[in-house]
Design an enzyme around this catalytic site. Structure first.
Site, PDB file in Angstrom:
ATOM      1  N   GLU A   2     -33.274  31.582 -19.260  1.00 33.58           N
ATOM      2  CA  GLU A   2     -34.323  32.452 -19.785  1.00 33.58           C
ATOM      3  C   GLU A   2     -33.718  33.653 -20.512  1.00 33.58           C
ATOM      4  O   GLU A   2     -34.255  34.252 -21.330  1.00 33.58           O
ATOM      5  CB  GLU A   2     -35.533  32.483 -18.799  1.00 33.58           C
ATOM      6  CG  GLU A   2     -36.449  31.442 -18.595  1.00 33.58           C
ATOM      7  CD  GLU A   2     -35.996  30.403 -18.007  1.00 33.58           C
ATOM      8  OE1 GLU A   2     -34.988  30.560 -17.331  1.00 33.58           O
ATOM      9  OE2 GLU A   2     -36.471  29.203 -17.882  1.00 33.58           O
TER      10      GLU A   2
ATOM     11  N   HIS B  58     -45.861  28.188 -10.266  1.00 36.44           N
ATOM     12  CA  HIS B  58     -46.165  27.762 -11.579  1.00 36.44           C
ATOM     13  C   HIS B  58     -47.647  27.674 -12.105  1.00 36.44           C
ATOM     14  O   HIS B  58     -48.062  27.012 -12.959  1.00 36.44           O
ATOM     15  CB  HIS B  58     -46.106  25.980 -11.354  1.00 36.44           C
ATOM     16  CG  HIS B  58     -44.706  25.780 -11.437  1.00 36.44           C
ATOM     17  ND1 HIS B  58     -43.614  26.314 -10.708  1.00 36.44           N
ATOM     18  CD2 HIS B  58     -43.927  24.786 -12.369  1.00 36.44           C
ATOM     19  CE1 HIS B  58     -42.168  25.933 -11.039  1.00 36.44           C
ATOM     20  NE2 HIS B  58     -42.474  24.891 -11.978  1.00 36.44           N
TER      21      HIS B  58
END
Ligand SMILES: Cc1ncc(C[n+]2csc(CCOP(=O)(O)OP(=O)(O)O)c2C)c(N)n1
Length: 661
Positions: free
Chosen positions: A399, A466
């Site tokens: 990322e 998540h």
């Protein structure tokens, strides 16, 4: 190496050293005050590199940037002025020494975040590759920086995509006060390149010929499309980490021996031996001293231009008048005429991306698994690779590099969209969003901007790591815009506006909405950021919501209507900027408000909205603003706990009934 090139390298190196010494004298005399990171002993490699780069080539440097930026042609006045925060500085004094940039010279960014130059340089190089503009990007960093993850991500991306870039590592033996031997398991850092199938060289940073050889080969390789090279230039930091650092942590005898072995006088001596005359060198030195003295005099004797309050907040966004809560509504164009189709939210994102890619070749998309045929974990990027080729690329799971590349590509004038699969991964990308995307315009005094979009998903219902809604982190960062749509029409218009926007935007979307259907005009259109929408009119209470909580508000309003309570619903659509005008108009009328979001209530967006309403409507509200938001806990997996974590329509109804009792 021909004589004139060597003379120019000597001139550049001597100029850096002279400027450095002049700065140190002024600091010690108390005439200047700033954090200064000298590069004493490291001057030669930047001089060699910049004499080989072409004018179109670009550089990304770090806080210890004096040798790089002066060698590339920045004036001493622009550099020292910036370090002091003087209006004469190259960025008008907003960035300071860590924020030096001058795009006309290819100096695209300096960063005070160790190692981040790598991923940003990779983004610049990606833009160069996509545009085929024959440009090479050189990133510099220290030896200590090669320990940080983002450098490895940058090396992987650069090698995988054969990016036209060069990693220049100035190994001066120290990472602050920690010696090389205490943090490296390798004897030479260039061995790191092996892991990325990249040519790696270790070369003496005091030897112009050896440096020129490896730099020329690296530049030629990058320009030929063969990919990056990693070059470790070995030097010794002849100064402390910063100007006033007594460096008591290092061995005195070693330091003295290295000082006696100073590369600059030694280069001078070798040049004399090889036939350069004393007069030639003295003439260069005299000219440099005149230039440096004049520039230092300008910085110390020119008064700093006065600034206004407005200057504090200008250069944060493209619009100098930007306010996070705006009292003026942006003008909206009517939605286009023509067919309106029924689509899911996912399809509206996909439609917006196809529209943006087709309209503008500068649009690109990076993310994990996004290329066809996978087309992303939830299918948002379907068909982009098939239609537009490698402008839509799947990336390694990295990322920092995904968003570093977005920052770099945006600095180069592209319009990147990066997909952050889930918002829980935001901390991994946070340095790029918060320290670089959000601050680049400000730190460069408005010279650079980062027109990128981060798309990110929340609420997968897949437990604490998540599912969390962390939009408040982003809203707390000046320089970022944050939007969160609730329906397919808005989703397309807002996403296209984000991609067009000159500022970095974060487009948040919710898993629970992904397959919800609604109407969407087929033709292209934009919905301005900062314009809320009154979804339903009412007179007793305003329900303020965004994203998935708009549906909760609608459900609650239907129920409340049965009790005779008339609820108005405001869909914020954009969280930064926030449409203060619509909020005041609506709550000014109903005199009651409930704000609903899934993000944690404590320090969440509703707190700011409530503070705004209480201040602006003090004395007119019939009840304190209520909040229906996430509990002060991670998001649980257990369905029963989840329903209690954010209580949704039920809690909105309860609060409204309480208010109207
Ligand atoms: C991400 C990050 N961590 C820590 C720091 C604090 N810091 C500033 S300079 C420095 C040492 C860097 O050493 P090196 O990369 O070898 O560069 P040099 O200072 O020797 O040029 C550290 C740890 C920082 N600026 N950024």
């Amino acid at each position: 190496m021909d004589k004139s090139t060597l003379l120019e390298i000597y001139r550049k190196s001597f100029r850096t050293r002279t400027a450095e010494e002049a700065v140190l004298r002024q600091l010690r005399a108390g005439k200047l005050a700033f954090s200064f990171y000298p590069a004493t002993g490291q001057e030669i490699a930047p001089a060699v590199l910049t004499s080989l780069l072409e004018p179109q080539d670009q550089m990304v440097t770090i806080y210890r940037n004096i040798a790089d930026v002066l060698a590339r042609g920045l004036s001493v006045k622009e550099f020292v002025g910036e370090c002091v925060g003087h209006s004469l500085g190259v960025c008008g004094g907003k960035g300071g020494g860590m924020g030096v940039a001058k795009p006309e010279l290819g100096l695209m960014m300096s960063t005070g975040i160790v190692g981040s130059s790598g991923v940003i340089g990779a983004g610049l190089a990606l833009a160069a590759q996509l545009r085929k503009d024959n440009r090479v990007v050189a990133v510099s960093m220290g030896d200590g920086a090669t320990s940080i993850g983002s450098v490895h991500e940058a090396m992987l991306f650069a090698s995988l995509w054969k990016l036209p870039m060069i990693f220049v590592i100035h190994n001066n033996g120290w990472s602050e006060s920690t010696p090389f031997s205490q943090y490296s398991v390798l004897e030479q850092l260039s061995d790191r390149a092996k892991g990325y199938d990249m040519p790696g060289f270790t070369v003496s940073g005091r030897d112009p010929e050896a440096l020129a050889q490896v730099f020329s080969a690296a530049i030629a390789r990058a320009r030929a499309g063969e990919g990056p090279t990693f070059i470790e230039s070995k030097t010794y930091r002849l100064c402390g980490h910063y100007a006033a650092d007594p460096a008591g942590y290092r061995d005195k005898a070693e330091w003295e021996a290295e000082k006696a072995n100073d590369p600059l006088p030694q280069l001078r001596a070798r040049m004399l031996e090889a036939g350069t005359s004393e007069a030639e060198l003295a003439a260069i030195e005299a000219a440099v001293k005149v230039e440096v003295d004049a520039d230092m005099e300008a910085v110390t004797s020119t008064p700093v231009a006065a600034r206004t309050n407005a200057d504090v907040t200008s250069d944060v966004y493209a619009d100098p008048e930007f306010r996070p809560i705006s009292l003026t509504r942006p003008k909206a164009e009517p939605l286009p005429e023509g067919p309106v189709i029924e689509v899911t939210m996912r399809d509206s994102y996909n439609n917006a991306l196809h529209t943006a890619f087709a309209e503008d070749e500068r649009v690109l998309m990076l993310g994990e698994d996004i290329a066809d045929p996978a087309s992303g974990v939830v299918g948002i990027s379907k068909g982009l690779t098939n239609r537009f080729g490698d402008r839509c690329r799947s990336t390694p799971i990295a990322e920092q590099a995904i968003f570093g590349c977005c920052v770099g590509a945006a600095l180069a004038g592209m319009k990147p969209v990066g997909e952050l699969l889930m918002m829980d991964f935001l901390p991994v990308a946070m340095d790029m969003m918060v320290n670089h995307a959000a601050k680049a315009r400000y730190m460069t005094g408005g010279q650079m901007h980062v027109p990128m979009t981060m798309m990110t998903l929340v609420g997968t219902g897949n437990g604490a790591q998540h599912s969390h809604s962390s939009e408040a982190w982003l809203m707390h960062t000046p320089g970022l815009k944050v939007v969160y749509p609730s329906n397919p029409t808005d989703a397309k218009g807002l996403l296209l506006s984000c991609i067009d926007d000159p500022d970095p935007c974060v487009f948040v979307h919710h898993m629970g909405q992904l397959f919800q259907k609604g109407p969407m005009p087929e033709a292209a259109y934009r919905i301005p950021l900062g314009l809320a929408k009154v979804v339903r009119e009412g007179s007793d209470v305003t329900l303020i919501a965004y994203g998935p909580t708009v549906a909760d508000a609608v459900k609650a309003a239907d129920e409340l209507a049965k009790d005779g309570i008339s609820a108005e619903i405001v869909d914020l659509r954009s969280l930064v900027p926030l449409d203060g005008a619509t909020l005041l108009e609506s709550v000014g009328k109903t005199r009651r408000a409930i704000v609903a979001h899934r993000a944690t209530e404590f320090m969440g967006p509703a707190g700011e909205i409530a503070a705004f309403l209480h201040k602006e409507l003090f004395g007119r509200l019939k009840a304190p603003v209520a909040r229906v938001a996430g509990a002060y806990s991670p998001v649980p997996k257990h369905a029963g706990l989840l329903a209690m974590h954010y209580k949704g329509a039920g809690a909105i109804i309860e609060n409204a009934r309480d208010m109207l009792k």
